[in-house]
Design an enzyme around this catalytic site. Structure first.
Site, PDB file in Angstrom:
ATOM      1  N   LYS A  21       0.053   5.131  62.431  1.00 52.60           N
ATOM      2  CA  LYS A  21       0.491   4.370  63.670  1.00 52.60           C
ATOM      3  C   LYS A  21       0.761   2.867  63.365  1.00 52.60           C
ATOM      4  CE  LYS A  21      -1.864   7.594  66.504  1.00 52.60           C
ATOM      5  NZ  LYS A  21      -3.230   7.964  67.085  1.00 52.60           N
ATOM      6  N   THR A  71      -4.510   9.392  61.622  1.00 50.31           N
ATOM      7  CA  THR A  71      -3.180   9.204  61.972  1.00 50.31           C
ATOM      8  C   THR A  71      -3.168   8.124  62.690  1.00 50.31           C
ATOM      9  OG1 THR A  71      -4.124  10.017  64.034  1.00 50.31           O
ATOM     10  CG2 THR A  71      -2.840  11.624  63.063  1.00 50.31           C
ATOM     11  N   HIS A  76      -9.988  20.343  59.730  1.00 47.29           N
ATOM     12  CA  HIS A  76      -9.673  18.736  59.875  1.00 47.29           C
ATOM     13  C   HIS A  76     -10.887  18.308  59.223  1.00 47.29           C
ATOM     14  CE1 HIS A  76      -6.422  18.511  62.974  1.00 47.29           C
ATOM     15  NE2 HIS A  76      -7.028  19.508  63.601  1.00 47.29           N
ATOM     16  N   LYS A 111     -16.250   6.366  57.196  1.00 46.80           N
ATOM     17  CA  LYS A 111     -15.034   5.430  57.482  1.00 46.80           C
ATOM     18  C   LYS A 111     -15.429   4.147  57.165  1.00 46.80           C
ATOM     19  CE  LYS A 111     -13.519   8.318  61.087  1.00 46.80           C
ATOM     20  NZ  LYS A 111     -12.383   9.058  60.907  1.00 46.80           N
ATOM     21  N   ARG A 113     -13.592   6.127  65.040  1.00 49.00           N
ATOM     22  CA  ARG A 113     -14.738   6.321  65.442  1.00 49.00           C
ATOM     23  C   ARG A 113     -15.882   5.892  64.353  1.00 49.00           C
ATOM     24  NH1 ARG A 113     -17.078  11.570  63.364  1.00 49.00           N
ATOM     25  NH2 ARG A 113     -14.670  11.828  62.482  1.00 49.00           N
TER      26      ARG A 113
END
Length: 793
Positions: A642, A638, A352, A536, A531
């Site tokens: 969504k 993911t 991952h 990110k 997170r």
């Protein structure tokens, strides 16, 4: 049974549980009592399909999937189970007839916070899909007494407190005191009759707690088995009678520590030891359990892989390889080399991460002390690997036991979780091993369950889709493609946007009391919920927000596109920079939200304690989805799926599953910016690339200067000096280099949002064209490519 009769029966069952399970009458029942009574009545309906699925599996002597994961972020279950049973309307009416509001009652359920983020939510989606597809499976994890911490903000700073999901009764679990296995730690290894014998110095018991996992329309039901650590001897009466009251409870304290907290801080040696013990604890119990189950119907353990597929969700359960070898060899007498072969045939490993530091490694001395027998087995695995391949890639290297290498070498198949990620795994973190085992790495792009992430959480859009194309899409999500023909239909567009507006209004209501910001429902809801991590790039989002604020103030007469910037996410307690980022977001929000010159155009909201239930409110209301990680760093994501499924447009880089989402929804319906993964690598080779990017961007220079000079921290001018210094001197994740492209892309988003018809068309096409990202499709890929399993219904 017709609906009316069933509704009467459900009310009777609710009242029966209220009286006999909770000891309450209706006149004195609290929302908690009503919720538990409803849940128990619904749970009763799950038991028969659960038993029937188990019976069919045993009758067929079918191969089972064993999914080992440190995290299962399952969220609330009462709505989820009710919907999968097909009884949502009946339950809603039954509660109404009993004088209760269904939505209020189900929201009383605490989130089962057994995960941190995407890893745990993916595991939950996979369990849902395994059950929906009728593939026999067990999820295995830890029954944490306290899940991921609760997040609070004090003067903008993150403060962590213990999470208490088990403070209330967990109505979905069945305690199994008869299912218990010894788990050892430490001690020494001796030899007896040529066989190794491990003599642990500490032993706890792993006790099982089972929760049924019901698939769509209750056609199949699997099991989530969580392990709680129990003492082998609960109480030392002799010590107690001597007055050593603490010593008398020491065995219980040791056991409870192991299953007490999700992800204890492992920045200390004692924290590392606890984390390693946790991972071995649940993995050993799970392996012992599946061997027991196999032997109840089979005799020859050399054929274990014909009946058991063991999937390692990241490196946390990588100790499964040595543990299965130990049990086969030391306990069941199998030849060591044969045990290694059998184990490899059973194991699959899902990677991952592309961050080398995220691949677990344990200090060699710690590992050898806690798991001495497994350390020796890993040496044997390593020797076999080196002799068979002629390579010099070691599992034990430079004083560490590398769990990524162990998982890779012991798995017959290793999978990435998006097309880009899989190729980068081959080139980067496992580049050398890929050359040695060129057929081992395959791709299985992640997916999400449409039952929770559209059907359940977005009722307005669900009803529109049902009335337009029928109700057969929740277990075949690609059928949503039918709504693409309505993308330019004025009536459908109006209804689609009405559904979005209803979700935005619901979010505003939900946020009341959590924030003092007055939110404009006509504004674009621009959401980044992840997170908190430097890769990110919440910082880039925040810098652009400040730059936009500056533009509005500089040009007050221009017609700006109103935005509500919504952040959500937690920082790991030991991750100082991530906590600084949270503090800065909250400080910037305080200044911007109180600026009368810009409040009509720009607001920032950061509700604390992001979890599954919060996501279920935020995602349906989002207009814009922020997927802006540095290219080459996000394995998949993911959340991006969504958001797109619920009609949000994506602004993002070519990273993770963004690449495939863009291909499916169409490049014209995706806002792309930023360097590619290969360009990121090349940019890092340039000297002072960050400083040069800042000097070339007046907007970014101004933002950093404002932060450095204390505009957003007037009480402590240099509070964020470390962030600004990092931007100039290192900026490993290239916020500075992508900033201008990101800012310009956001202005394209502004322009597009003003064209309501075009924006709505793009949003509809996102919903219509992401059906491929169902976790049902992902699981069918695992079943075919890795597990060799089939559906039993």
């Amino acid at each position: 049974m017709n609906t009316k009769i069933f509704q009467i029966k459900l009310k009777q069952d609710i009242l029966r549980h209220l009286k006999y399970s909770l000891g309450k009458d209706a006149g004195h029942a609290t929302p908690y009592d009503w919720r538990v009574a409803l849940s128990l009545a619904i749970r009763d309906m799950v038991v028969d399909p659960w038993f029937e699925s188990t019976r069919k599996t045993y009758e067929a002597n079918a191969k089972r999937v064993y999914y080992l994961s440190m995290e299962f972020l399952i969220g609330r279950l009462v709505e989820d189970v009710t919907i999968n049973l097909g009884f949502e309307d009946v339950a809603r009416q039954a509660m109404h007839d009993l004088g209760q509001d269904y939505d209020t009652i189900v929201s009383n359920e605490p989130d089962a916070a057994l995960g941190n983020g995407g890893l745990g939510r993916l595991a939950a989606c996979f369990l849902d899909s395994l059950a929906t597809l009728g593939i026999p499976a067990h999820g295995y994890g830890i029954r944490y007494e306290h899940g991921l911490f609760e997040q609070h903000f004090e003067n903008g700073r993150q403060v962590e407190t213990a999470e208490g999901w088990l403070a209330q009764r967990n109505v979905w679990e069945f305690e199994r005191p008869e299912v218990s296995y010894p788990i050892g730690f430490g001690g020494h290894v001796s030899e007896s009759d040529g066989k190794a014998v491990w003599h642990p110095s500490e032993t706890v018991r792993a006790q099982a707690y089972d929760a049924p996992v019901l698939g769509w329309q209750a056609r199949w039901c699997n099991t989530l088995r969580l392990w709680a650590a129990k003492p082998t001897r609960a109480f030392d009466l002799e010590s107690f009678n001597r007055g050593d009251f603490l010593g008398a409870t020491a065995p219980e304290a040791l056991a409870r520590t192991i299953s007490r907290v999700l992800y204890p801080d492992d920045t200390t040696d004692i924290g590392k030891e606890l984390r390693l013990k946790q991972e071995y604890f649940f993995t050993s119990a799970s392996i012992q359990d599946l061997i027991r189950r196999y032997l109840s119907s089979n005799e020859d353990l050399s054929k274990l892989s014909e009946k058991a597929a063991i999937q390692l969700n990241d490196t946390h359960p990588a100790i499964a390889g040595p543990e299965l070898i130990r049990l086969l060899s030391d306990v069941h007498g199998m030849d060591m080399m044969d045990a290694i072969d059998v184990t490899r045939q059973c194991l699959g490993y899902t990677n991952h991460t592309l961050l080398p530091e995220a691949l677990e490694r344990w200090p060699e001395h710690l590992f050898a002390r806690v798991l001495p027998r497994h350390y020796r087995i890993i040496e044997i695995i390593q020797d076999q690997h080196l002799k068979a391949t002629g390579s010099d890639i070691r599992i034990i290297d430079h004083g560490n036991v590398n769990m990524g290498e162990l998982a890779f070498i012991m798995a017959h198949q290793v999978n990435g979780v998006s097309a880009l990620h899989t190729e980068l795994v081959k080139e980067t973190v496992f580049g050398d091993l890929h050359k040695v085992y060129p057929d081992r790495i395959i791709n299985e792009t992640n997916g999400i369950t449409p039952r929770r992430w559209l059907y359940n959480c977005n009722q307005p859009l669900r009803e529109l889709i049902n009335s337009t194309i029928g109700v057969d899409w929740p277990d075949d999500l690609e059928r949503l493609e039918r709504i693409s023909q309505y993308a330019e239909d004025a009536s459908f567009q109006e209804q689609f946007m009405a559904a979005k507006r209803k979700n935005k209004d619901d979010l505003i209501t939900w946020l009341q009391g959590k924030t003092k910001v007055e939110i404009n429902p006509d504004a674009m809801f621009d959401v980044q919920i992840k997170r908190i991590h430097e890769y990110k790039r919440q910082l880039m989002n925040l810098f652009e927000t400040v730059a936009y604020w500056n533009e509005i103030k500089d040009n007050p007469n221009k017609k700006w596109t109103p935005r509500v910037k919504i952040f959500g996410g937690k920082a790991a307690p030991g991750y100082a920079m991530a906590k600084q980022i949270i503090h800065l977001i909250n400080d910037v929000a305080t200044v911007i939200n109180n600026d009368p010159a810009t409040k009509d155009y720009l607001q920032i909201v950061f509700p604390p304690n992001y979890n599954v239930s919060m996501a279920e409110v935020l995602i349906p209301a989002a207009d814009l989805s922020e997927q802006i990680s540095t290219a080459g760093k996000e394995a998949s994501g993911t959340g991006n799926m969504k958001f797109a499924l619920n009609g949000a447009l994506t602004i993002g880089t070519l990273d993770g599953a963004n690449v495939e989402i863009r291909e499916h929804v169409g490049p014209e319906n995706f806002f792309l910016f930023g360097l590619t993964a290969s360009e990121v690598v090349e940019r890092r080779k340039q000297p002072e690339y960050a400083r040069r990017a800042i000097e070339a961007s007046p907007r970014l220079y101004r933002v950093l200067n404002q932060i450095a000079s204390g505009v957003f921290s007037p009480d402590e001018q240099h509070r964020y000096g470390s962030i600004v210094q990092m931007m100039y001197e290192s900026d490993y994740f290239l916020v500075t280099c992508d900033f201008d492209a990101y800012f310009d892309c956001q202005r394209k988003v502004d322009k597009a949002y003003k064209d309501t018809k075009m924006w709505t068309k793009m949003a509809i096409l996102n919903t219509a064209n992401v059906g491929w990202f169902s976790s049902d499709r992902t699981i069918m890929g695992y079943a075919k490519d890795i597990w060799n399993t089939r559906s039993l219904y």
